[in-house]
Design a protein around this motif. Structure first.
Motif, PDB file in Angstrom:
ATOM      1  N   ASP A   1     -55.979  41.575  51.732  1.00 48.67           N
ATOM      2  CA  ASP A   1     -57.285  42.063  51.285  1.00 48.67           C
ATOM      3  C   ASP A   1     -57.576  41.575  49.868  1.00 48.67           C
ATOM      4  O   ASP A   1     -56.713  41.631  48.982  1.00 48.67           O
ATOM      5  CB  ASP A   1     -57.304  43.594  51.326  1.00 48.67           C
ATOM      6  N   ARG A   2     -58.791  41.107  49.648  1.00 48.31           N
ATOM      7  CA  ARG A   2     -59.134  40.488  48.368  1.00 48.31           C
ATOM      8  C   ARG A   2     -59.104  41.487  47.217  1.00 48.31           C
ATOM      9  O   ARG A   2     -58.592  41.196  46.132  1.00 48.31           O
ATOM     10  CB  ARG A   2     -60.524  39.840  48.468  1.00 48.31           C
ATOM     11  N   ASN A   3     -59.667  42.673  47.427  1.00 50.61           N
ATOM     12  CA  ASN A   3     -59.693  43.666  46.354  1.00 50.61           C
ATOM     13  C   ASN A   3     -58.293  44.164  46.017  1.00 50.61           C
ATOM     14  O   ASN A   3     -57.943  44.344  44.842  1.00 50.61           O
ATOM     15  CB  ASN A   3     -60.581  44.846  46.768  1.00 50.61           C
ATOM     16  N   SER A   4     -57.484  44.405  47.035  1.00 58.57           N
ATOM     17  CA  SER A   4     -56.150  44.950  46.773  1.00 58.57           C
ATOM     18  C   SER A   4     -55.249  43.935  46.084  1.00 58.57           C
ATOM     19  O   SER A   4     -54.458  44.299  45.207  1.00 58.57           O
ATOM     20  CB  SER A   4     -55.518  45.431  48.081  1.00 58.57           C
ATOM     21  N   THR A   5     -55.360  42.654  46.440  1.00 63.73           N
ATOM     22  CA  THR A   5     -54.529  41.649  45.768  1.00 63.73           C
ATOM     23  C   THR A   5     -54.923  41.512  44.302  1.00 63.73           C
ATOM     24  O   THR A   5     -54.069  41.338  43.429  1.00 63.73           O
ATOM     25  CB  THR A   5     -54.655  40.296  46.472  1.00 63.73           C
ATOM     26  N   PHE A   6     -56.206  41.607  44.015  1.00 65.55           N
ATOM     27  CA  PHE A   6     -56.652  41.563  42.620  1.00 65.55           C
ATOM     28  C   PHE A   6     -56.098  42.750  41.838  1.00 65.55           C
ATOM     29  O   PHE A   6     -55.631  42.614  40.706  1.00 65.55           O
ATOM     30  CB  PHE A   6     -58.181  41.554  42.575  1.00 65.55           C
ATOM     31  N   THR A   7     -56.125  43.937  42.457  1.00 67.19           N
ATOM     32  CA  THR A   7     -55.617  45.136  41.788  1.00 67.19           C
ATOM     33  C   THR A   7     -54.110  45.049  41.572  1.00 67.19           C
ATOM     34  O   THR A   7     -53.604  45.410  40.496  1.00 67.19           O
ATOM     35  CB  THR A   7     -55.963  46.380  42.617  1.00 67.19           C
ATOM     36  N   LEU A   8     -53.387  44.583  42.572  1.00 64.54           N
ATOM     37  CA  LEU A   8     -51.936  44.452  42.435  1.00 64.54           C
ATOM     38  C   LEU A   8     -51.574  43.468  41.328  1.00 64.54           C
ATOM     39  O   LEU A   8     -50.641  43.696  40.550  1.00 64.54           O
ATOM     40  CB  LEU A   8     -51.330  44.005  43.764  1.00 64.54           C
ATOM     41  N   LYS A   9     -52.314  42.372  41.248  1.00 62.01           N
ATOM     42  CA  LYS A   9     -52.058  41.390  40.190  1.00 62.01           C
ATOM     43  C   LYS A   9     -52.288  42.012  38.816  1.00 62.01           C
ATOM     44  O   LYS A   9     -51.516  41.793  37.870  1.00 62.01           O
ATOM     45  CB  LYS A   9     -52.967  40.178  40.384  1.00 62.01           C
TER      46      LYS A   9
END
Length: 744
Positions: free
Chosen positions: A582-590
């Motif tokens: 998921d695009r939003n979750s990968t950004f948040t994890l980063k």
């Protein structure tokens, strides 16, 4: 004699008759015609009767078909009703233009129908225009004919609309005061753009009077908020500044700031006139100023003109003079019960902020009490949430704010929604990081900073102290909610921002939250899809409900028309995708793993050729990195192959892996790829294999870049050479594999 007496009683008890056409017209309101429900029932004396009343009257008369006397009595009653209908028809026809209105209503019944051909509607419109041309002003003020004119404006051609608007020229101000005629003015404003300046010009000199009228005030508001340009708005506003601005209109209207700049000596007179206007609307306490944005702007102009209050200012008495000694306190008394109705507009929200600033602690408690039960709606509004920002900035009683007010946001039916909403989440972010322009809009921060002077006089605590006390009270609730709704928050853009800042700034034990986040990264895409499908494969059996099914289908159609899906709608996060895809979750994890962006202070102090100093990594971010790396390491080979071979949705996944590999926290890299002794043998062969299949630069793109470079065209890289451009186009997984190989 007995028969005559009985006949007389029947005449008294019989319901009032009505013309059949009028009944049909009244009961079938056109959806496009703007008629209030309350007004639709005020059609005048003896003009109509509901069919239900007639049916009830007839139902009460049980007639025995075998009794000749009863049958004759029924016939007499039926004849009496027919006679009364005929009398009513003759009475209406005898009125001025009665026969014309009767014909118009027959045509209107055909024109207003939705399922007729355009040719038939055009034919009937031409016939209707032939009847009313030259007589529009005569019939417009009749309640039934006003509906006909509205439909003519709605369904007529542009030429026919121009004819109607031209004939009503000079009567717009009078029509605006009519209970039914005001809807015709609204139709002209909507459908006759050429006549909008003429309508607004007729209002000049009467704006203050029309705003006090129950019906005309809505026409002025519609013209001001929807159709007037900036200069026309200033022209309407000028009339509140004094009689001279209503009587003598300049060629070009000016704003209040421009007027005061040119004539500073008029400031006190303008303040007096505005105060009298506001008082006339609010002193009675029964006026609803919520729908009138023109009044919101007027009140805001007045509050911005007031001098900064002194720290020892006293409240006015109940019998406040025309020029109160403390104008700020006087306005607080007038407006404290109206703030809940006006904070949905930008001007109204600023008024609410200023009133909170100028209010005493007792008045602030009164205002907070009026917000109770509506905090969720206020926080989710575009402008309303800024009032909560000011509330957290000026009220010194942090226990009252946190436990009584803000706690309501996180204890409603859907507590996780407050953290995912794009506006409500800003309240949480403001408490955690303050006036950060990364999360708050620039003009909101500017407005908060502009009120710092007043805030220092009316509040005792420092902003940092006040925010820390609120955060300390709400942190346990936030951590519990984030742990429960970690999956939804990770997949939401606003929720991810809240999750990152709570992890860094909330107080308390964050072990459960870190475990919840890391557990979401476990497994593969296939295993996650299997779990998701099994969770939704056995839905609960529900009794079929036709109305519920139709409502669901209508909602789905509306979402499809708005082109909204679960990813674009913050209220519906897509839970079917794995968090590493998921695009939003990968950004948040980063963001979590890397600790966020470089601080503005560090970036501004860097010298030429020197890298900006990064802010110290928060221990919680390091703990998240270790926990996520430990979980991903079990399926690291799977994710590397996925990123190398899949052409879609790989950049976000690789950014997470790259952030883990480059983490500043000790132990994260080892948790991801193992110790230095064992990882070379395990990954060397895999890296060599994946480097060959990883997507680099497609040959077509490389050829296109070479052609552009040869032709001297400017490229996206800002004039870089082909080698650098090609290197920049490498996939993220290729860069990650190269770094992984270099570390062996």
């Amino acid at each position: 004699m007995g028969v005559k007496k009985e006949s007389k009683k029947l005449k008294v008890a019989a319901p009032k008759p009505v013309e059949e056409e009028a009944v049909v017209m009244d009961e079938q309101a056109d959806e496009g015609d703007q008629v209030d429900q309350d007004e639709a029932g005020e059609w005048g004396d003896n003009d109509r009767i509901e069919d239900t009343d007639m049916d009830a009257a007839e139902g009460e008369m049980d007639v025995d078909e075998t009794d000749p006397n009863k049958l004759r009595e029924e016939e007499r009653q039926r004849a009496s009703r027919q006679e009364q209908r005929q009398l009513l028809k003759e009475r209406k026809t005898a009125r001025p233009n009665g026969a014309l209105v009767f014909q118009l209503k027959k045509l209107w019944e055909t024109i207003r129908q939705k399922r007729i051909t355009s040719e038939l509607r055009a034919e009937k419109m031409a016939e209707l225009m032939g009847l009313i041309t030259g007589k529009i002003q005569e019939v417009t003020f009749r309640h039934d004919a006003a509906r006909v004119i509205q439909s003519a404006l709605k369904h007529g051609s542009s030429t026919q609309r121009e004819i109607i608007a031209q004939e009503l020229k000079g009567k717009y101000a009078v029509l605006a005061c009519s209970q039914y005629g005001r809807f015709i003015v609204s139709k002209i404003l909507n459908m006759c753009p050429k006549h909008r300046p003429l309508v607004l010009k007729e209002f000049q000199g009467q704006v203050r009077k029309l705003m006090r009228h129950r019906d005309a005030s809505f026409v002025i508001e519609e013209a001001y908020s929807q159709f007037a340009n900036a200069q026309q708005r200033n022209s309407l506003m000028e009339e509140f500044y004094g009689p001279e601005y209503a009587l003598f209109k300049a060629d070009k209207a000016k704003s209040l700031q421009a007027i005061l700049t040119e004539n500073p000596e008029k400031k006190q007179a303008i303040i007096k006139n505005i105060r009298e206007t506001i008082s006339s609307f609010l002193e009675k306490g029964a006026a609803n100023i919520g729908p009138h944005t023109i009044l919101h702007r007027l009140i805001l102009d007045y509050l911005l003109l007031l001098p900064t209050p002194s720290a020892t200012a006293s409240k006015p008495t109940e019998s406040a003079p025309a020029a109160p000694a403390n104008p700020s306190a006087y306005m607080v008394d007038l407006l404290k019960d109206h703030l809940i109705h006006i904070l949905h507009t930008r001007e109204g929200s600023r008024v609410a902020q200023l009133i909170l600033l100028h209010a005493t602690p007792k008045d602030r408690k009164h205002i907070l009490k009026s917000f109770k039960g509506l905090l969720g709606k206020i926080a989710r509004e575009q402008h309303g949430h800024t009032v909560l920002l000011e509330l957290c900035s000026c009220v010194d009683d942090t226990v009252l704010v946190s436990k009584t007010v803000l706690m309501e946001l996180f204890t409603d039916a859907n507590p996780g929604e407050a953290m995912r909403d794009p506006y409500a989440s800003r309240v949480v972010l403001f408490l955690l990081v303050g006036r950060s322009r990364r999360y708050l809009i620039n003009h909101v921060v500017d407005e908060l900073e502009a009120m710092d002077g007043v805030r220092k006089l009316t509040s005792k605590k420092a902003d940092d102290v006040r925010r820390k006390e609120i955060v300390a009270t709400l942190s346990p609730v936030w951590l519990d909610l984030c742990t429960t709704f970690a999956g939804e928050l990770l997949r939401s853009r606003s929720g991810g921002q809240v999750l990152v800042e709570i992890l860094k700034h909330a107080e308390g034990d964050k072990t459960a939250l870190i475990e919840a986040i890391s557990s979401l990264t476990s497994g593969t895409i296939e295993s996650h899809a299997l779990v998701s499908s099994s969770a939704s494969a056995t839905p609960k059996k529900e009794v079929f409900n036709a109305a519920k099914k139709l409502a669901t289908e209508a909602a789905n159609v509306k979402l499809a028309q708005l082109a909204l899906d679960s990813k674009e709608n913050p209220d519906l996060p897509d839970m079917s995708a794995h968090v590493l895809v998921d695009r939003n979750s990968t950004f948040t994890l980063k963001e979590m793993i890397s600790g966020g962006r470089v601080s503005a202070a560090a970036g501004s102090n860097k010298k030429d050729g020197q890298k900006a100093e990064e802010a110290p990594l928060d221990p919680s971010c390091g703990a998240v990195g270790i926990a996520v790396a430990t979980v991903i390491s079990k399926e690291l080979e799977y994710w590397l192959r996925y990123c190398a071979t899949s052409e879609a949705k790989t950049s976000g996944t690789t950014f997470v892996l790259l952030a883990l590999f480059e983490s500043r926290a000790a132990g994260v890299q080892d948790a991801l790829v193992g110790s230095k002794k064992g990882r070379k043998k395990a990954f060397s062969k895999l890296v060599d294999e994946l480097s060959k299949v990883a997507v680099v630069v497609p040959k077509e793109a490389e050829k296109e870049a070479a052609d552009e470079n040869a032709g001297g065209k400017r490229k996206r890289g800002g004039g870089k050479d082909l080698k650098k451009s090609a290197g920049a186009r490498q996939s993220v997984i290729h860069i990650f594999l190269n770094k992984l190989k270099e570390s062996f």
